[in-house]
Design a protein around this motif. Structure first.
Motif, PDB file in Angstrom:
ATOM      1  N   GLY A 137       0.775  -1.228   0.000  1.00 19.52           N
ATOM      2  CA  GLY A 137       0.000   0.000   0.000  1.00 19.52           C
ATOM      3  C   GLY A 137       0.808   1.281   0.000  1.00 19.52           C
ATOM      4  N   LYS A 138       2.125   1.182  -0.199  1.00 21.40           N
ATOM      5  CA  LYS A 138       2.981   2.374  -0.209  1.00 21.40           C
ATOM      6  C   LYS A 138       3.167   2.820  -1.666  1.00 21.40           C
ATOM      7  CE  LYS A 138       5.290   0.759   4.001  1.00 21.40           C
ATOM      8  NZ  LYS A 138       6.562   0.328   4.629  1.00 21.40           N
ATOM      9  N   LEU A 139       2.118   3.423  -2.211  1.00 19.88           N
ATOM     10  CA  LEU A 139       2.080   3.681  -3.649  1.00 19.88           C
ATOM     11  C   LEU A 139       3.085   4.737  -4.104  1.00 19.88           C
ATOM     12  CD1 LEU A 139      -1.748   3.477  -4.420  1.00 19.88           C
ATOM     13  CD2 LEU A 139      -0.026   1.666  -4.307  1.00 19.88           C
ATOM     14  N   GLU A 140       3.285   5.785  -3.329  1.00 18.51           N
ATOM     15  CA  GLU A 140       4.248   6.817  -3.730  1.00 18.51           C
ATOM     16  C   GLU A 140       5.664   6.248  -3.792  1.00 18.51           C
ATOM     17  OE1 GLU A 140       3.978   9.708  -4.967  1.00 18.51           O
ATOM     18  OE2 GLU A 140       1.814   9.963  -4.735  1.00 18.51           O
ATOM     19  N   LEU A 141       6.014   5.423  -2.801  1.00 15.58           N
ATOM     20  CA  LEU A 141       7.330   4.788  -2.817  1.00 15.58           C
ATOM     21  C   LEU A 141       7.429   3.793  -3.978  1.00 15.58           C
ATOM     22  CD1 LEU A 141       7.903   4.161   1.005  1.00 15.58           C
ATOM     23  CD2 LEU A 141       9.116   5.792  -0.465  1.00 15.58           C
ATOM     24  N   ALA A 142       6.326   3.112  -4.259  1.00 12.18           N
ATOM     25  CA  ALA A 142       6.303   2.188  -5.394  1.00 12.18           C
ATOM     26  C   ALA A 142       6.548   2.934  -6.701  1.00 12.18           C
ATOM     27  CB  ALA A 142       4.959   1.466  -5.451  1.00 12.18           C
ATOM     28  N   LYS A 143       5.882   4.067  -6.855  1.00 10.46           N
ATOM     29  CA  LYS A 143       6.040   4.874  -8.064  1.00 10.46           C
ATOM     30  C   LYS A 143       7.478   5.363  -8.217  1.00 10.46           C
ATOM     31  CE  LYS A 143       4.283   9.094 -10.281  1.00 10.46           C
ATOM     32  NZ  LYS A 143       3.440  10.292 -10.087  1.00 10.46           N
ATOM     33  N   LYS A 144       8.061   5.822  -7.120  1.00  7.26           N
ATOM     34  CA  LYS A 144       9.436   6.333  -7.154  1.00  7.26           C
ATOM     35  C   LYS A 144      10.404   5.244  -7.605  1.00  7.26           C
ATOM     36  CE  LYS A 144      12.917   8.557  -4.206  1.00  7.26           C
ATOM     37  NZ  LYS A 144      13.211   9.048  -2.822  1.00  7.26           N
ATOM     38  N   SER A 145      10.254   4.039  -7.062  1.00  8.87           N
ATOM     39  CA  SER A 145      11.147   2.934  -7.412  1.00  8.87           C
ATOM     40  C   SER A 145      10.959   2.510  -8.867  1.00  8.87           C
ATOM     41  CB  SER A 145      10.890   1.733  -6.488  1.00  8.87           C
ATOM     42  OG  SER A 145      11.225   2.041  -5.154  1.00  8.87           O
ATOM     43  N   MET A 146       9.698   2.408  -9.293  1.00  8.51           N
ATOM     44  CA  MET A 146       9.438   1.999 -10.673  1.00  8.51           C
ATOM     45  C   MET A 146       9.914   3.044 -11.669  1.00  8.51           C
ATOM     46  SD  MET A 146       5.752   0.054 -10.519  1.00  8.51           S
ATOM     47  CE  MET A 146       5.504  -1.404  -9.500  1.00  8.51           C
ATOM     48  N   GLU A 147       9.784   4.315 -11.324  1.00  2.00           N
ATOM     49  CA  GLU A 147      10.272   5.375 -12.206  1.00  2.00           C
ATOM     50  C   GLU A 147      11.794   5.308 -12.361  1.00  2.00           C
ATOM     51  OE1 GLU A 147       8.665   8.910 -10.462  1.00  2.00           O
ATOM     52  OE2 GLU A 147       6.855   8.846 -11.718  1.00  2.00           O
ATOM     53  N   GLN A 148      12.482   4.973 -11.279  1.00  2.00           N
ATOM     54  CA  GLN A 148      13.929   4.803 -11.363  1.00  2.00           C
ATOM     55  C   GLN A 148      14.265   3.653 -12.315  1.00  2.00           C
ATOM     56  OE1 GLN A 148      16.320   6.563 -10.572  1.00  2.00           O
ATOM     57  NE2 GLN A 148      18.134   5.274 -10.550  1.00  2.00           N
ATOM     58  N   ALA A 149      13.499   2.581 -12.240  1.00  2.00           N
ATOM     59  CA  ALA A 149      13.704   1.442 -13.137  1.00  2.00           C
ATOM     60  C   ALA A 149      13.503   1.851 -14.590  1.00  2.00           C
ATOM     61  CB  ALA A 149      12.752   0.311 -12.771  1.00  2.00           C
ATOM     62  N   VAL A 150      12.428   2.591 -14.854  1.00  2.00           N
ATOM     63  CA  VAL A 150      12.130   3.020 -16.220  1.00  2.00           C
ATOM     64  C   VAL A 150      13.218   3.951 -16.753  1.00  2.00           C
ATOM     65  CG1 VAL A 150      10.502   4.315 -17.662  1.00  2.00           C
ATOM     66  CG2 VAL A 150       9.643   2.692 -15.965  1.00  2.00           C
ATOM     67  N   ARG A 151      13.733   4.825 -15.891  1.00  2.00           N
ATOM     68  CA  ARG A 151      14.817   5.721 -16.309  1.00  2.00           C
ATOM     69  C   ARG A 151      16.045   4.925 -16.743  1.00  2.00           C
ATOM     70  NH1 ARG A 151      12.830   9.382 -12.283  1.00  2.00           N
ATOM     71  NH2 ARG A 151      14.031   8.357 -10.633  1.00  2.00           N
ATOM     72  N   ILE A 152      16.371   3.900 -16.001  1.00  2.00           N
ATOM     73  CA  ILE A 152      17.528   3.063 -16.357  1.00  2.00           C
ATOM     74  C   ILE A 152      17.275   2.341 -17.677  1.00  2.00           C
ATOM     75  CG2 ILE A 152      18.889   1.046 -15.668  1.00  2.00           C
ATOM     76  CD1 ILE A 152      18.396   1.906 -12.744  1.00  2.00           C
ATOM     77  N   MET A 153      16.069   1.812 -17.853  1.00  2.00           N
ATOM     78  CA  MET A 153      15.726   1.131 -19.109  1.00  2.00           C
ATOM     79  C   MET A 153      15.859   2.080 -20.289  1.00  2.00           C
ATOM     80  SD  MET A 153      12.329  -0.944 -17.892  1.00  2.00           S
ATOM     81  CE  MET A 153      12.287  -1.784 -16.311  1.00  2.00           C
ATOM     82  N   ASP A 154      15.359   3.302 -20.125  1.00  2.00           N
ATOM     83  CA  ASP A 154      15.440   4.288 -21.207  1.00  2.00           C
ATOM     84  C   ASP A 154      16.887   4.672 -21.495  1.00  2.00           C
ATOM     85  OD1 ASP A 154      12.715   4.338 -21.576  1.00  2.00           O
ATOM     86  OD2 ASP A 154      12.379   6.113 -20.345  1.00  2.00           O
ATOM     87  N   GLU A 155      17.651   4.913 -20.439  1.00  2.00           N
ATOM     88  CA  GLU A 155      19.035   5.356 -20.610  1.00  2.00           C
ATOM     89  C   GLU A 155      19.878   4.323 -21.351  1.00  2.00           C
ATOM     90  OE1 GLU A 155      22.933   6.689 -17.924  1.00  2.00           O
ATOM     91  OE2 GLU A 155      20.966   6.475 -16.976  1.00  2.00           O
ATOM     92  N   TYR A 156      19.630   3.045 -21.071  1.00  2.00           N
ATOM     93  CA  TYR A 156      20.453   1.987 -21.660  1.00  2.00           C
ATOM     94  C   TYR A 156      19.749   1.255 -22.807  1.00  2.00           C
ATOM     95  CZ  TYR A 156      23.800   2.720 -17.912  1.00  2.00           C
ATOM     96  OH  TYR A 156      24.737   3.285 -17.065  1.00  2.00           O
ATOM     97  N   GLY A 157      18.629   1.785 -23.251  1.00  2.00           N
ATOM     98  CA  GLY A 157      17.934   1.193 -24.394  1.00  2.00           C
ATOM     99  C   GLY A 157      17.477  -0.235 -24.162  1.00  2.00           C
ATOM    100  N   LEU A 158      16.865  -0.486 -23.009  1.00  2.00           N
ATOM    101  CA  LEU A 158      16.501  -1.855 -22.621  1.00  2.00           C
ATOM    102  C   LEU A 158      15.007  -2.135 -22.680  1.00  2.00           C
ATOM    103  CD1 LEU A 158      18.776  -2.028 -19.439  1.00  2.00           C
ATOM    104  CD2 LEU A 158      19.294  -2.979 -21.694  1.00  2.00           C
ATOM    105  N   ALA A 159      14.233  -1.172 -23.125  1.00  2.00           N
ATOM    106  CA  ALA A 159      12.767  -1.306 -23.022  1.00  2.00           C
ATOM    107  C   ALA A 159      12.208  -2.469 -23.834  1.00  2.00           C
ATOM    108  CB  ALA A 159      12.087  -0.006 -23.447  1.00  2.00           C
ATOM    109  N   TYR A 160      12.926  -2.925 -24.849  1.00  2.00           N
ATOM    110  CA  TYR A 160      12.377  -3.982 -25.702  1.00  2.00           C
ATOM    111  C   TYR A 160      12.606  -5.387 -25.130  1.00  2.00           C
ATOM    112  CZ  TYR A 160      17.190  -4.647 -27.340  1.00  2.00           C
ATOM    113  OH  TYR A 160      18.539  -4.885 -27.403  1.00  2.00           O
TER     114      TYR A 160
END
Length: 221
Positions: A86-109
């Motif tokens: 139920g800690k949604l803000e912390l969940a969002k923060k962690s997932m956003e960090q993950a997405v940033r790394i995926m974008d930076e290193y071209g891993l989204a596919y």
């Protein structure tokens, strides 16, 4: 083993790997971080599991092309743990960090990334930001078409997720369009497995019922 909830087997694997990696000459920091992440996922106490997952992330202080996918997954898994508690803000923060790394290193596919980005979009929808969730999935669709294919299961799963989000916002026609695209892929991929096709069809039909319940609660609240 996880899919079938075969806990004795999971314990055996974790114990074996733990014993193996006690030898510093074997494996790498990434191997140990991955093991700790799996141990965290198996841990029943939520607070302890979250701490273990954070410790796994701390074991890899520098993100490189070689470990970027692992680190992104570690952050996404931490986000999933926060969401479950139920800690949604912390969940969002962690997932956003993950997405940033995926974008930076071209891993989204990558398949793992597709699953994680989809989970992030669902979280945004749960937090009342369905437009941002759909935006993330549209971008993901473009990446999948460019690097993979729009006829595979990854693309179908994203279309299905988009349909689910559209249903929760009352966009029935748009949702149906996404579900139809997903179903076309399922029917092709599972051409010789009619039982699987029927399962997917019933899952999508069930989504309509779930969305109706969600909208009803929203209108009454």
């Amino acid at each position: 083993m996880e899919n079938y909830h075969y806990y004795p087997g999971m314990e055996l694997v974790l114990d074996t790997l733990s014993a193996l990696l006690k030898d510093v000459a074997i494996g790498s920091v990434s191997d140990r971080a991955l093991l700790l992440s799996y141990q965290a996922a198996y841990e029943k106490k939520a607070d302890k599991a979250i701490k273990m997952q954070k410790d796994a992330i701390a074991m890899i202080p520098e993100v490189t092309p070689d470990n970027a996918l692992l680190v992104a997954n570690l952050y996404s898994n931490l986000g999933g743990m926060y969401k479950m508690n139920g800690k949604l803000e912390l969940a969002k923060k962690s997932m956003e960090q993950a997405v940033r790394i995926m974008d930076e290193y071209g891993l989204a596919y990558y398949h793992d990334s597709i699953v994680q980005i989809t989970n992030y979009a669902v979280l945004l929808t749960d937090m009342g930001q369905p437009d941002l969730g759909l935006s993330a999935l549209r971008k993901l669709c473009r990446v999948i078409r460019e690097y993979n294919s729009d006829t595979g299961l990854d693309y179908a799963s994203v279309q299905e997720a988009m349909g689910g989000i559209c249903l929760t916002t009352g966009e029935i026609q748009q949702a149906t369009s996404h579900f139809q695209k997903a179903m076309e892929i399922y029917e092709t991929v599972f051409e010789f497995e009619p039982d699987m096709i029927e399962v997917k069809k019933q899952e999508l039909l069930g989504t309509y019922a779930q969305a109706g319940l969600y909208l009803g609660k929203k209108l009454l609240s």
